[in-house]
Scaffold this active site. Structure first.
Site, short mmCIF file in Angstrom:
data_model
loop_
_atom_site.label_atom_id
_atom_site.label_comp_id
_atom_site.label_asym_id
_atom_site.label_seq_id
_atom_site.Cartn_x
_atom_site.Cartn_y
_atom_site.Cartn_z
CB CYS A 116 -0.92 0.03 1.22
SG CYS A 116 -2.06 -1.35 1.27
CG HIS A 256 -2.57 3.43 3.77
ND1 HIS A 256 -3.31 3.34 2.61
CD2 HIS A 256 -2.49 2.16 4.26
CE1 HIS A 256 -3.65 2.08 2.41
NE2 HIS A 256 -3.17 1.34 3.40
CG ASN A 286 -6.29 -0.60 2.67
OD1 ASN A 286 -5.84 0.04 1.72
ND2 ASN A 286 -5.52 -1.30 3.48
O1 UT7 Z 1 -2.65 -1.62 4.23
C1 UT7 Z 1 -2.45 -2.49 5.31
C2 UT7 Z 1 -3.63 -3.42 5.41
N1 UT7 Z 1 -3.98 -3.94 6.67
C3 UT7 Z 1 -4.41 -3.26 7.76
O2 UT7 Z 1 -4.33 -2.07 7.87
C4 UT7 Z 1 -5.01 -4.08 8.85
C5 UT7 Z 1 -4.57 -3.70 10.23
N2 UT7 Z 1 -5.35 -4.41 11.23
C6 UT7 Z 1 -6.60 -4.06 11.57
O3 UT7 Z 1 -7.13 -3.10 11.04
C7 UT7 Z 1 -7.30 -4.83 12.66
O4 UT7 Z 1 -6.38 -5.72 13.27
C8 UT7 Z 1 -8.55 -5.61 12.16
C9 UT7 Z 1 -9.64 -4.65 11.77
C10 UT7 Z 1 -8.18 -6.50 10.99
C11 UT7 Z 1 -9.08 -6.50 13.27
O5 UT7 Z 1 -9.42 -5.72 14.39
P1 UT7 Z 1 -9.00 -6.20 15.85
O6 UT7 Z 1 -9.57 -5.24 16.80
O7 UT7 Z 1 -7.51 -6.39 15.83
O8 UT7 Z 1 -9.76 -7.57 15.98
P2 UT7 Z 1 -9.17 -9.02 16.23
O9 UT7 Z 1 -8.41 -9.48 15.02
O10 UT7 Z 1 -8.45 -9.01 17.55
O11 UT7 Z 1 -10.48 -9.87 16.36
C12 UT7 Z 1 -11.36 -9.72 17.45
C13 UT7 Z 1 -12.50 -10.70 17.26
C14 UT7 Z 1 -12.07 -12.13 16.94
O12 UT7 Z 1 -12.93 -13.00 17.59
P3 UT7 Z 1 -12.47 -13.79 18.91
O13 UT7 Z 1 -11.30 -14.60 18.45
O14 UT7 Z 1 -12.09 -12.72 19.88
O15 UT7 Z 1 -13.67 -14.57 19.27
C15 UT7 Z 1 -12.30 -12.23 15.44
O16 UT7 Z 1 -12.58 -13.54 15.04
O17 UT7 Z 1 -13.33 -10.27 16.15
C16 UT7 Z 1 -13.51 -11.36 15.25
N3 UT7 Z 1 -13.64 -10.85 13.89
C17 UT7 Z 1 -14.81 -10.44 13.37
N4 UT7 Z 1 -16.06 -10.42 13.88
C18 UT7 Z 1 -17.02 -9.94 13.11
C19 UT7 Z 1 -12.67 -10.66 12.98
N5 UT7 Z 1 -13.19 -10.15 11.87
C20 UT7 Z 1 -14.52 -10.01 12.08
C21 UT7 Z 1 -15.58 -9.53 11.31
N6 UT7 Z 1 -16.81 -9.50 11.86
N7 UT7 Z 1 -15.41 -9.08 10.06
#
Ligand code: UT7
Length: 329
Positions: A116, A256, A286
């Site tokens: 990105c 970004h 994104n």
């Molecule tokens: O250009 C670079 C591209 N990438 C990025 O910028 C991504 C950077 N990372 C992020 O933006 C965040 O880490 C995310 C938005 C991807 C995830 O947010 P988070 O607050 O870090 O959530 P998490 O990964 O810790 O997940 C929390 C919970 C999990 O459930 P459990 O294991 O706690 O039961 C996930 O399974 O949320 C769950 N989860 C969802 N629930 C509903 C993950 N994705 C989803 C979803 N809908 N789409």
């Protein structure tokens, strides 16, 4: 003193597809909710290309707009650099395809891949050609169709991405204006955190690679999140330091657009009020290399950037990579 010319952004163009995919649409496709996506990412909807539309198609529309706004015709373009992580194909480069579609027959063309961050890297590379005097009109395009490499059954990634493109024309500008500083960085040891493993020379495309879904984005979201919040601060500060300005001198930050929580965390670390930070991730998700030029375009259209303002652009992405620049508009 050196005898390099000053270089700046003469014009900006942008394009996003008309088709909207809202969080409510995603609720019908995967186990997620509008509430989860909004509170964790700030995203409400994203744009998705129609079948058959590819990265160069969007890039060329944004490029044409940038050229028209600068009053420069395609045959005056010396070089086209296309920042993309989703090229039309391995080769020819998407830059060459855009060159042909634009009719920019005198332009050299190539692609630059830095996740990105590719668009800001491309600005940095393009700027050198203008500064040395080799070229006068350098077109920098950022275009990605992440929808084509997204696993639409993986809720950890598919809610985050959208399609879009932007372009800027780099030209010589009066001394003291334009690009005041550039800073690029990379940490290849973090490459595993964000990747598309299949299709290259390591895991060539075959039946197994398709079955294992190796042609889709794989991401360690939490790790990328931590890296992003830290590096946005580091990169913005380094570009500001190199420009000789202070954080207070900057009137608009264009980060970004990956996740509003990353942007807010970075702004907090930098002690920048959010009204100085441009955010449009809610509308597009994104868009990778499209993210910063689309934001630049909208910020300018909305009067958030005016002539004489000092702005910061700052990006991070796969690689891992990061880059930033201070620009006197
Ligand atoms: O250009 C670079 C591209 N990438 C990025 O910028 C991504 C950077 N990372 C992020 O933006 C965040 O880490 C995310 C938005 C991807 C995830 O947010 P988070 O607050 O870090 O959530 P998490 O990964 O810790 O997940 C929390 C919970 C999990 O459930 P459990 O294991 O706690 O039961 C996930 O399974 O949320 C769950 N989860 C969802 N629930 C509903 C993950 N994705 C989803 C979803 N809908 N789409």
């Amino acid at each position: 003193m050196n005898n390099l010319r000053s270089v700046g952004i003469a014009s900006v163009g942008a394009y996003t597809p008309a088709k909207r995919l809202t969080n409510f649409d995603l609720e019908k496709m995967i186990d997620t909710s509008d509430e989860w996506i909004r509170t964790r990412t700030g995203i409400k909807e994203r744009r998705i290309v129609e079948n058959g539309v590819c990265t160069s198609d969007m890039g060329v529309i944004a490029a044409r707009m940038a050229l028209e706004r600068a009053g420069v015709s395609p045959d005056e373009v010396d070089l086209i650099i296309t920042g993309t992580a989703t090229p039309d194909m391995f080769f020819p480069s998407t830059g060459c395809i855009i060159q042909d579609k634009l009719g920019a027959s005198k332009a050299a063309a190539f692609d630059l891949e830095a996740g990105c961050t590719g668009f800001v890297y491309s600005i940095a590379v393009g700027a050198q050609f203008v500064q040395t005097g080799l070229y006068k009109n350098v077109l920098v395009v950022g275009s990605d169709t992440l929808s084509k490499v997204t696993d639409w059954t993986d809720r950890n990634t598919c809610v985050l991405f959208g399609d879009g493109a932007g372009a800027v024309l780099l030209k010589p500008v009066p001394e003291g204006t334009g690009i005041l500083s550039l800073y690029l960085g990379a940490d290849g040891s973090g490459g595993e955190l964000l990747k598309i493993p299949g299709g290259g020379s390591k895991h060539p495309a075959n039946k197994e690679s398709v079955e294992k879904k190796q042609h889709y984005i794989k991401m360690a979201g939490n790790e990328v999140f931590k890296f992003a919040t830290r590096i946005m601060e580091v990169a913005a500060l380094e570009a500001i330091k190199r420009s000789g300005l202070t954080v207070e001198d900057v009137s608009c930050f264009i980060p970004h657009q990956a996740n509003v929580r990353i942007i807010e965390a970075a702004a907090k670390r930098l002690r920048i009020p959010m009204d100085k930070v441009f955010v449009n991730v809610s509308n597009y998700g994104n868009t990778s290399n499209g993210s910063i030029p689309i934001a630049l375009f909208e910020a300018q259209e909305q009067g958030r950037i005016k002539k004489g303002d000092a702005i910061v652009i700052v990006a991070f992405g796969a690689g891992l990579t990061w880059a930033s620049s201070v620009i006197r508009w």
